[in-house]
Write an enzyme that holds these catalytic residues in place. Structure first.
Site: not given
Length: 338
Positions: A163, A305-307
């Site tokens: 995300e 975050g971001e995966g």
């Protein structure tokens, strides 16, 4: 083709009816593991991971050939409360960076041999400030769930969802507090780096939001509507679609796990196909992992975050499967089985 849920009740029904892992494949993979050229249990959790993965893919000789990483982006009205160290404009700027291949997740997805997709969800229309009313209407929640659901490639054999959304550790904390109780301060962290005053303000926002909506939350989807965001709901939709498609999922950090928690609180077994990629540096993530019953593969102090942490953990799962499917058995190697 996996049918897209056309209502929240349809979503609940499809998730509740999802089938379990293939027990025959689990048993066959376990039997093969017992014959590989190593002492029993010598590869530790790698053995369990390979058997788990094989069960979801329906084979005792699994392989990862088509991993998919999806990053969802959304904006939050609650940022008006001063909960983030960065302005909401950064969300759109980072989406451009993802699309140009310049972010950490781009590098880690490429390293893992994963297809990477980016979905920006109505960035010009932030969800509502949840201290003033529900973050999303039922229609908005359904649209976000559907966006995540439809983003999953049915041909993928592993999924990571990430995300981007300035301020989204605040709804993640509010969701965790609403679903699991305790004290708001236990679930609220510094996110992008707010100072002590900012942390106190953020904790107040979490407390007020959860208090406003407490009576309306009966399950995880209710929590998402009241306190979540489009990118959080889209992650939940993608994880759910993967559950029905028997695509294993590696969960990322605190925000991803908050999305996953909403599914767990909606349907028992909704996360059986998921493992935790890492334990992030966000202070509430260990407690959330405990609530989910997930032991992280990595703990490297990541909080991006971001995966990103989950994408890095693909390497661990690939290692587990390479050993399981590539090693010789005692019979094949002509080695005496002790």
């Amino acid at each position: 083709m996996l049918p897209t849920p056309m209502s929240l009740d349809d979503f609940r029904s499809q998730l509740a009816q999802a089938s379990a892992a293939d027990q025959t494949s689990v048993d066959a993979a376990a039997a093969r593991n017992g014959q590989l050229t190593k002492p029993p249990g010598a590869l530790g959790r790698l053995e369990d991971l390979a058997i788990w993965y094989g069960g979801w893919r329906g084979t005792d000789l699994p392989a990862i050939n088509s991993p998919q990483v999806i990053v969802f982006a959304g904006n939050h009205g609650v940022t008006a409360q001063g909960v983030s160290a960065f302005p909401p404009e950064v969300t759109a700027q980072m989406v451009i960076n993802f699309e140009h291949g310049g972010a950490a997740i781009n590098q880690l997805a490429k390293l893992a041999g994963a297809r990477m997709d980016v979905h920006a969800l109505d960035l010009d229309k932030p969800v509502q400030d949840f201290t003033q009313g529900p973050a999303m209407s039922e229609a908005e929640l359904l649209a976000a769930l559907q966006a995540g659901w439809q983003a999953v490639d049915p041909a993928a054999d592993l999924l990571v969802v990430g995300e981007m959304g300035i301020g989204n550790t605040t709804p993640a904390a509010a969701l965790s507090f609403a679903l699991f109780g305790g004290d708001p301060a236990d679930w609220t962290g510094r996110g992008t780096g707010v100072d002590d005053a900012g942390l106190a303000n953020k904790t107040r926002v979490v407390r007020e939001g959860a208090a406003l909506h407490g009576g309306a939350i009966k399950d995880g989807l209710d929590a998402l509507a009241c306190l979540g965001g489009r990118e959080i709901a889209a992650m939940a939709g993608a994880i759910s679609a993967a559950r029905l498609l028997h695509i294993p999922v590696i969960l990322d950090g605190f925000i991803c796990c908050a999305a996953a928690a909403c599914l767990q609180r909606t349907s028992e077994g909704a996360l059986d196909h998921a493992i935790a990629g890492h334990q992030s540096a966000e202070n509430a993530h260990p407690a959330l992992l405990k609530e989910l019953g997930k032991e992280p593969l990595l703990s490297l102090g990541l909080r991006l975050g971001e995966g990103s942490g989950a994408a890095l953990a693909i390497q661990v799962l690939k290692g587990a499967i390479a050993c399981h499917s590539g090693m010789a058995t005692f019979a094949e190697a002509g080695v005496t089985d002790g």
